[in-house]
Every structure is written in structure tokens, then in C-alpha cells.
Design a protein around this motif. Structure first.
Motif, mmCIF file in Angstrom:
data_model
loop_
_atom_site.group_PDB
_atom_site.id
_atom_site.type_symbol
_atom_site.label_atom_id
_atom_site.label_comp_id
_atom_site.label_asym_id
_atom_site.label_seq_id
_atom_site.Cartn_x
_atom_site.Cartn_y
_atom_site.Cartn_z
ATOM 1 N N SER A 148 -0.503 1.370 -58.968
ATOM 2 C CA SER A 148 0.457 2.425 -59.281
ATOM 3 C C SER A 148 1.827 2.081 -58.728
ATOM 4 C CB SER A 148 -0.017 3.765 -58.701
ATOM 5 O OG SER A 148 0.132 3.774 -57.297
ATOM 6 N N LEU A 149 2.827 2.657 -59.334
ATOM 7 C CA LEU A 149 4.194 2.459 -58.881
ATOM 8 C C LEU A 149 4.390 3.055 -57.488
ATOM 9 C CD1 LEU A 149 6.810 1.263 -59.974
ATOM 10 C CD2 LEU A 149 7.350 3.483 -60.979
ATOM 11 N N ARG A 150 3.766 4.168 -57.235
ATOM 12 C CA ARG A 150 3.935 4.851 -55.956
ATOM 13 C C ARG A 150 3.485 3.991 -54.781
ATOM 14 N NH1 ARG A 150 5.246 9.756 -54.881
ATOM 15 N NH2 ARG A 150 5.008 10.355 -57.080
ATOM 16 N N ASP A 151 2.492 3.136 -55.003
ATOM 17 C CA ASP A 151 1.947 2.308 -53.927
ATOM 18 C C ASP A 151 2.513 0.888 -53.934
ATOM 19 O OD1 ASP A 151 0.303 4.410 -53.099
ATOM 20 O OD2 ASP A 151 -1.254 3.862 -54.536
ATOM 21 N N SER A 152 3.609 0.667 -54.654
ATOM 22 C CA SER A 152 4.137 -0.687 -54.837
ATOM 23 C C SER A 152 5.550 -0.831 -54.302
ATOM 24 C CB SER A 152 4.162 -1.043 -56.334
ATOM 25 O OG SER A 152 2.881 -0.978 -56.910
ATOM 26 N N MET A 153 5.854 -2.011 -53.791
ATOM 27 C CA MET A 153 7.250 -2.402 -53.582
ATOM 28 C C MET A 153 7.789 -2.906 -54.915
ATOM 29 S SD MET A 153 7.526 -4.275 -49.861
ATOM 30 C CE MET A 153 6.391 -5.608 -50.251
ATOM 31 N N ILE A 154 9.044 -2.594 -55.202
ATOM 32 C CA ILE A 154 9.659 -2.974 -56.466
ATOM 33 C C ILE A 154 10.951 -3.736 -56.201
ATOM 34 C CG2 ILE A 154 10.655 -2.154 -58.642
ATOM 35 C CD1 ILE A 154 7.652 -1.696 -58.418
ATOM 36 N N GLY A 155 11.052 -4.939 -56.764
ATOM 37 C CA GLY A 155 12.287 -5.696 -56.674
ATOM 38 C C GLY A 155 13.298 -5.170 -57.671
ATOM 39 N N PHE A 156 14.555 -5.114 -57.263
ATOM 40 C CA PHE A 156 15.592 -4.530 -58.114
ATOM 41 C C PHE A 156 16.790 -5.463 -58.192
ATOM 42 C CE2 PHE A 156 18.778 -1.428 -59.484
ATOM 43 C CZ PHE A 156 18.055 -0.687 -60.410
ATOM 44 N N GLY A 157 17.293 -5.675 -59.408
ATOM 45 C CA GLY A 157 18.411 -6.580 -59.626
ATOM 46 C C GLY A 157 19.726 -6.039 -59.097
ATOM 47 N N ALA A 158 20.667 -6.936 -58.929
ATOM 48 C CA ALA A 158 21.968 -6.556 -58.393
ATOM 49 C C ALA A 158 22.730 -5.669 -59.377
ATOM 50 C CB ALA A 158 22.785 -7.808 -58.091
ATOM 51 N N SER A 180 13.498 5.591 -57.252
ATOM 52 C CA SER A 180 13.291 5.935 -55.846
ATOM 53 C C SER A 180 12.530 7.246 -55.678
ATOM 54 C CB SER A 180 14.634 6.021 -55.118
ATOM 55 O OG SER A 180 15.353 7.183 -55.502
ATOM 56 N N ARG A 181 12.499 8.062 -56.711
ATOM 57 C CA ARG A 181 11.729 9.304 -56.653
ATOM 58 C C ARG A 181 10.226 9.026 -56.717
ATOM 59 N NH1 ARG A 181 15.400 13.496 -57.609
ATOM 60 N NH2 ARG A 181 17.281 12.859 -58.752
ATOM 61 N N VAL A 182 9.886 7.867 -57.340
ATOM 62 C CA VAL A 182 8.476 7.521 -57.498
ATOM 63 C C VAL A 182 8.034 6.527 -56.432
ATOM 64 C CG1 VAL A 182 6.730 6.655 -59.097
ATOM 65 C CG2 VAL A 182 8.743 7.861 -59.979
ATOM 66 N N SER A 183 8.874 5.532 -56.178
ATOM 67 C CA SER A 183 8.570 4.528 -55.158
ATOM 68 C C SER A 183 9.774 4.374 -54.241
ATOM 69 C CB SER A 183 8.248 3.176 -55.800
ATOM 70 O OG SER A 183 8.097 2.182 -54.796
ATOM 71 N N SER A 184 9.593 4.705 -52.976
ATOM 72 C CA SER A 184 10.695 4.565 -52.018
ATOM 73 C C SER A 184 10.787 3.147 -51.480
ATOM 74 C CB SER A 184 10.501 5.547 -50.854
ATOM 75 O OG SER A 184 9.279 5.275 -50.175
ATOM 76 N N ARG A 185 9.881 2.265 -51.927
ATOM 77 C CA ARG A 185 9.821 0.900 -51.399
ATOM 78 C C ARG A 185 10.552 -0.066 -52.333
ATOM 79 N NH1 ARG A 185 4.913 3.450 -50.911
ATOM 80 N NH2 ARG A 185 4.133 3.723 -48.770
ATOM 81 N N ILE A 186 11.847 0.117 -52.467
ATOM 82 C CA ILE A 186 12.651 -0.719 -53.358
ATOM 83 C C ILE A 186 13.310 -1.822 -52.547
ATOM 84 C CG2 ILE A 186 14.596 -0.741 -54.960
ATOM 85 C CD1 ILE A 186 13.914 2.216 -55.541
#
Length: 276
Positions: A148-158, A180-186
Motif C-alpha cells: 500500500s501507498l500508506r506503508d511505503s516511502m515514495i521518491g519524488f522528482g525535483a 503527503s496526505r496518504v504517505s508522509s514518507r516522501i
């Protein structure tokens, strides 16, 4: 497939050549800008040196030409072509941040068939052929499982909020806000190759890439697909080297990512003066 050698043989040759640049890559950390390519983009002398060296060695040992970030090359959609980014994360590299590496993919008529991501400063080497598995430092990595997205770190582009290009800055910020509302681990690494390699190996649950260049995306996109992940563009269309963006993730997390992005509507609506 029109490759001159067996894919595993080509992978072995390419791996050896990338290994051969390790010491030079490490020694060059902190290299200043040599060529300014844009307001926030430049190449160091090490970029130029490594591209010249690897292009010559790859062609000599495989007979396949190279299209590099710095010097260009043959059409990526015709026959076998190596596509090379000698230093991905150049700004990081020049500043001494270890999130930088070398990206190499082999395309056959525009379709990636081999992917290599070398991160010499942290001693990690990712490789894959079509169908997987991917390998990290020669050891097979388990296929990606649904998450799930909630349990994942997500890489984000510049992003630059003032950007008015293909993906407006305000649109990127809104994706970040809603994500960030779904995953705070960005996480923002400043290197596309790291985001994609870590997505393929399961460290990240997914990543959003706003760049469109094949030398940035081809190796990592193949890694993710070979690991059992899903790779599309921001609109959810299957990724190709012509795509203008990348959304890559584990099963499950990818669908959730697209749901967040699609709910925002047309990126063009976020151009200055048109924001609702």
C-alpha cells in the motif's frame, strides 16, 4: 531481437566496463561545473570524460553504438543502441552528496532489454535483463509484492514552483501535497536512477519522475518492470522511451499513486493564470 551477442554476454561486458570506471568516478567527487546546460543544469569534466571513455569501450567490445547525455548519438528507436548517463545526480556529485551514479541501458528498436545502475559511492550495482530477476551486487532480489501507498516511502522528482514546462510547478506541488496526505514518507534524492533502482529493489514503494530523457529513465524503468513492478507515465499510459514522465511502483502502490495524480485533473490547468 537484433543484438550481436547474447544479452547475458552483453550484460557481463557492460558490467565490467562500468566497474572499470569506479576509481575515476569516486576520485572525481566534488568536480565543479564545466559546461552550463541550463539555469539549474550543468556537466562536470568527469561527466564528459566518462561518457567519452565508456562510449568508446562499449562500441569497441560490443559493436553497438552509444547515445549519451552529453554528446548524443544515433536514433534510439533504430536497432541496438546503448543509452548512457555518465553521472546521474550531477549536482549531488559536484556537491559531494553520495546519491549519484552511472546509468546504462541497452535498447533494441527503442525497447530496453538490459538495465544497469551503478552507485559507486555507496557500493551498489543493480542489473537486469527483460523478465528479471534484478540483481544487486550479483545477488538476485525478490520480486516485488503488492503493497500500500500508506506503508511505503515514495521518491519524488525535483520541482520549481515557477516551472511552466510540460509538468507545471504548481501541478507538481499539488501532487506532493495530496501524496503527503496518504504517505508522509516522501523522499527527494535528486537522482532519477536512485529513485527507480530503489523502487525496483523494494526500498521505495514507488516514485514519481518528471523528467523525460531516455538516459535518465530507461535503465531504471527496465529494473522496475523486471522486478515485477508497474511503470507508466503520469497519465497512466505504459512507459516508453518517448514518455514525458514516469510513475513506477510496486503493484497496489502504483494504482494508488495514479489515483492521487488523476484526481488533480489536467496539468495544463495549473499554469499560472489558469489555476482554479
Amino acid at each position: 531481437m537484433s543484438l550481436p551477442l547474447d544479452p547475458q554476454r552483453l550484460l557481463s561486458i557492460a558490467s565490467g566496463l562500468l566497474d572499470g570506471t569506479h576509481d575515476r568516478f569516486v576520485a572525481g567527487v566534488g568536480a565543479p561545473s564545466a559546461i552550463q546546460k541550463g539555469p539549474d543544469d550543468f556537466a562536470t569534466a568527469v561527466d564528459l570524460e566518462l561518457e567519452r571513455r565508456l562510449s568508446a569501450e562499449l562500441f569497441e567490445q560490443t559493436g553497438i553504438p552509444v547515445h549519451g547525455e552529453e554528446f548524443g548519438g544515433p536514433d534510439l528507436n533504430e536497432g541496438p543502441v546503448w543509452v548512457l548517463d555518465p553521472i546521474d545526480g550531477t549536482f549531488n556529485y559536484s556537491a559531494g552528496l553520495p546519491s549519484a551514479g552511472t546509468l546504462l541501458a541497452l535498447l533494441d528498436d527503442g525497447v530496453p532489454v538490459l538495465g544497469l545502475t551503478w552507485l559507486p559511492l555507496i557500493q551498489q550495482r543493480f542489473t537486469a535483463t527483460v523478465g528479471g530477476p534484478i540483481h544487486l551486487n550479483g545477488v538476485a532480489v525478490p520480486r516485488l509484492e503488492e503493497r500500500s501507498l500508506r506503508d511505503s516511502m515514495i521518491g519524488f522528482g525535483a520541482f520549481n514552483i515557477a516551472s511552466r514546462g510540460r509538468t507545471p510547478g504548481l501541478y507538481r506541488v499539488r501532487i506532493l501535497e495530496e501524496l503527503s496526505r496518504v504517505s508522509s514518507r516522501i523522499r527527494m534524492h535528486g537522482a532519477t536512477g536512485i529513485d527507480l533502482a530503489y523502487t525496483a529493489s523494494g526500498v521505495l514503494g514507488g516514485c514519481v519522475v518528471f523528467g523525460h530523457q531516455a538516459w535518465d529513465n530507461a535503465a531504471g524503468a527496465l529494473l522496475v518492470e523486471a522486478a515485477g513492478g508497474v511503470v507508466t507515465d503520469l497519465a497512466g499510459e505504459p512507459w516508453t522511451i518517448e514518455s514525458k514522465s514516469v510513475v513506477a511502483a510496486s503493484p497496489g502502490a502504483h494504482e494508488e499513486l495514479l489515483n492521487v495524480i488523476s484526481a488533480l485533473g489536467d496539468p495544463a490547468d495549473f499554469l499560472e493564470g489558469r489555476v482554479r
